[in-house]
Design an enzyme around this catalytic site. Sequence first.
Site, PDB file in Angstrom:
ATOM      1  N   HIS A   1       4.466   1.342  -7.926  1.00  0.00           N
ATOM      2  CA  HIS A   1       3.435   0.448  -7.974  1.00  0.00           C
ATOM      3  C   HIS A   1       2.291   0.422  -9.047  1.00  0.00           C
ATOM      4  O   HIS A   1       2.109  -0.730  -9.657  1.00  0.00           O
ATOM      5  CB  HIS A   1       2.555   0.933  -6.635  1.00  0.00           C
ATOM      6  CG  HIS A   1       3.390   0.630  -5.471  1.00  0.00           C
ATOM      7  ND1 HIS A   1       3.505   1.652  -4.550  1.00  0.00           N
ATOM      8  CD2 HIS A   1       3.799  -0.579  -4.666  1.00  0.00           C
ATOM      9  CE1 HIS A   1       4.289   1.222  -3.529  1.00  0.00           C
ATOM     10  NE2 HIS A   1       4.260  -0.079  -3.598  1.00  0.00           N
TER      11      HIS A   1
ATOM     12  N   ASP B   1      13.055  -3.704  -5.853  1.00  0.00           N
ATOM     13  CA  ASP B   1      13.411  -4.944  -4.765  1.00  0.00           C
ATOM     14  C   ASP B   1      14.245  -6.034  -5.423  1.00  0.00           C
ATOM     15  O   ASP B   1      13.530  -7.283  -5.488  1.00  0.00           O
ATOM     16  CB  ASP B   1      12.222  -5.176  -3.952  1.00  0.00           C
ATOM     17  CG  ASP B   1      11.793  -4.153  -3.080  1.00  0.00           C
ATOM     18  OD1 ASP B   1      12.093  -3.796  -2.058  1.00  0.00           O
ATOM     19  OD2 ASP B   1      10.975  -3.503  -3.856  1.00  0.00           O
TER      20      ASP B   1
ATOM     21  N   LEU C   1       0.639   3.609  -2.336  1.00  0.00           N
ATOM     22  CA  LEU C   1       1.068   3.427  -3.647  1.00  0.00           C
ATOM     23  C   LEU C   1       1.687   4.651  -4.194  1.00  0.00           C
ATOM     24  O   LEU C   1       1.113   5.802  -3.891  1.00  0.00           O
ATOM     25  CB  LEU C   1       0.008   2.996  -4.404  1.00  0.00           C
ATOM     26  CG  LEU C   1      -0.545   1.517  -3.872  1.00  0.00           C
ATOM     27  CD1 LEU C   1      -1.786   1.102  -4.959  1.00  0.00           C
ATOM     28  CD2 LEU C   1       0.296   0.445  -3.689  1.00  0.00           C
TER      29      LEU C   1
ATOM     30  N   GLY D   1       0.639  -1.222   0.099  1.00  0.00           N
ATOM     31  CA  GLY D   1       0.075   0.102  -0.021  1.00  0.00           C
ATOM     32  C   GLY D   1       0.785   1.324   0.011  1.00  0.00           C
ATOM     33  O   GLY D   1       2.109   1.312  -0.201  1.00  0.00           O
TER      34      GLY D   1
ATOM     35  N   ARG E   1       8.502   4.635   1.708  1.00  0.00           N
ATOM     36  CA  ARG E   1       9.428   5.338   2.837  1.00  0.00           C
ATOM     37  C   ARG E   1       9.925   6.597   2.392  1.00  0.00           C
ATOM     38  O   ARG E   1      10.437   7.169   3.506  1.00  0.00           O
ATOM     39  CB  ARG E   1      10.700   4.133   3.293  1.00  0.00           C
ATOM     40  CG  ARG E   1       9.947   2.964   3.715  1.00  0.00           C
ATOM     41  CD  ARG E   1      10.960   2.006   4.328  1.00  0.00           C
ATOM     42  NE  ARG E   1      10.541   1.033   5.090  1.00  0.00           N
ATOM     43  CZ  ARG E   1      10.350  -0.177   4.597  1.00  0.00           C
ATOM     44  NH1 ARG E   1      10.736  -0.641   3.421  1.00  0.00           N
ATOM     45  NH2 ARG E   1       9.792  -1.223   5.551  1.00  0.00           N
TER      46      ARG E   1
ATOM     47  N   GLN F   1       7.415  -9.883   7.609  1.00  0.00           N
ATOM     48  CA  GLN F   1       8.688  -9.348   6.854  1.00  0.00           C
ATOM     49  C   GLN F   1       9.600  -7.952   7.746  1.00  0.00           C
ATOM     50  O   GLN F   1      10.514  -7.767   7.143  1.00  0.00           O
ATOM     51  CB  GLN F   1       8.402  -9.223   5.492  1.00  0.00           C
ATOM     52  CG  GLN F   1       7.547  -8.029   4.951  1.00  0.00           C
ATOM     53  CD  GLN F   1       7.208  -7.624   3.624  1.00  0.00           C
ATOM     54  OE1 GLN F   1       6.556  -8.427   3.255  1.00  0.00           O
ATOM     55  NE2 GLN F   1       7.700  -6.981   2.930  1.00  0.00           N
TER      56      GLN F   1
HETATM   57  P1  AMP Z   1       6.030  -2.416  -1.455  1.00  0.00           P
HETATM   58  O1  AMP Z   1       4.844  -1.984  -1.509  1.00  0.00           O
HETATM   59  O2  AMP Z   1       7.253  -1.808  -1.114  1.00  0.00           O
HETATM   60  O3  AMP Z   1       6.077  -3.982  -1.050  1.00  0.00           O
HETATM   61  O4  AMP Z   1       6.274  -2.819  -2.877  1.00  0.00           O
HETATM   62  C1  AMP Z   1       5.424  -3.340  -3.951  1.00  0.00           C
HETATM   63  C2  AMP Z   1       6.044  -3.922  -5.275  1.00  0.00           C
HETATM   64  O5  AMP Z   1       6.184  -2.763  -5.904  1.00  0.00           O
HETATM   65  C3  AMP Z   1       7.415  -4.713  -5.202  1.00  0.00           C
HETATM   66  O6  AMP Z   1       7.365  -5.642  -6.262  1.00  0.00           O
HETATM   67  C4  AMP Z   1       8.288  -3.476  -5.421  1.00  0.00           C
HETATM   68  O7  AMP Z   1       9.456  -4.049  -5.900  1.00  0.00           O
HETATM   69  C5  AMP Z   1       7.453  -2.764  -6.440  1.00  0.00           C
HETATM   70  N1  AMP Z   1       8.195  -1.411  -6.365  1.00  0.00           N
HETATM   71  C6  AMP Z   1       8.361  -0.579  -5.271  1.00  0.00           C
HETATM   72  N2  AMP Z   1       8.774   0.598  -5.648  1.00  0.00           N
HETATM   73  C7  AMP Z   1       8.824   0.666  -6.985  1.00  0.00           C
HETATM   74  C8  AMP Z   1       9.660   1.665  -7.694  1.00  0.00           C
HETATM   75  N3  AMP Z   1      10.077   2.757  -7.502  1.00  0.00           N
HETATM   76  N4  AMP Z   1       9.395   1.382  -9.045  1.00  0.00           N
HETATM   77  C9  AMP Z   1       9.025  -0.182  -9.484  1.00  0.00           C
HETATM   78  N5  AMP Z   1       8.524  -0.887  -8.588  1.00  0.00           N
HETATM   79  C10 AMP Z   1       8.483  -0.597  -7.146  1.00  0.00           C
END
Ligand code: AMP
Length: 282
Positions: A37, A150, A33, A31, A187, A61
């Site tokens: 995302h 990631d 977003l 979330g 973050r 995690q």
């Molecule tokens: P998170 O909400 O941080 O767990 O991220 C969810 C998904 O979004 C994961 O597959 C991340 O690698 C991807 N993600 C996070 N930040 C980015 C970004 N800046 N560009 C592309 N994908 C991202």
Amino acid sequence: MKIVRSIRRMQILCREIASKGRKIGLVPTMGFLHEGHLSLIGRAGRLSDFVITSIFVNPTQFSADEDLAGYPRDEKKDIRDIETAGGHIVFIPKTSAIYPEDYQTFVTVEKITESLEGAFRPTHFRGVTTIVTKLFNITRPDVAVFGMKDYQQAMVIKKMIRDLDYPVRLVIAPTVREKDGLAMSSRNSYFTPAQRKEAVCLYRALETARTMVIKDGVGNVAVLQRKMKNVIKSICPTAEIDYIAFTEFETLRPVQKVSRKHVCSLAVRVHGVRLIDNMKML
Ligand code: AMP
């Protein structure tokens, strides 16, 4: 667009979709977003008929000293943004349903979870692989889209899909960045404007390494790391570097001599916020 909070209902809906021969795309998120995302949702939309975006801040995690309780949330805005991005279903399960009392089952991928992030966050990937397994089991996706942001996580999921025979196509989407190069991240919202400017240090260090490798033919890891540390410190003097690593793309094995086929990853604490980023030396 449907909002589904019940696991059982999500399972039934996915079986119905699949029984009509329609392809399911899954985008797991925590979330809050941003464009990164949303790019994954767009990609999933081009590769499947039904895009499910999950929003779940996964407690397993996070370690005890991490930011679980303070992790940013804005469910209403997320739902609006997912709809605009072309999502079909938002899955928002309750923590108590995903991890009922006395929960005891975890999925672990071994070796490639031990280095880089795994070395600094020993229980992190066990939490990631467990929640992704559960999401795969609930939604049975044809395609799952993860972000290169990631990088190690994507490689761990890739291994898990192969090792556990999940009939899922993994797609790794490129990192979406802010204008100055900072990788978008939920973050980043922790920063004051002044701190935010210094957060660009990771990207600048990666760009410096990339230029040294591809333009100047520098392959020595120690030389590259030293230069990157200097770049980071010159932009953010209080930065604390957890690691700067050069690895083979899929295996994450450390390399002795860096070339264009390798990836540089780093984790840096900028004003108390732990950021990660990576770049192919292409
Ligand atoms: P998170 O909400 O941080 O767990 O991220 C969810 C998904 O979004 C994961 O597959 C991340 O690698 C991807 N993600 C996070 N930040 C980015 C970004 N800046 N560009 C592309 N994908 C991202």
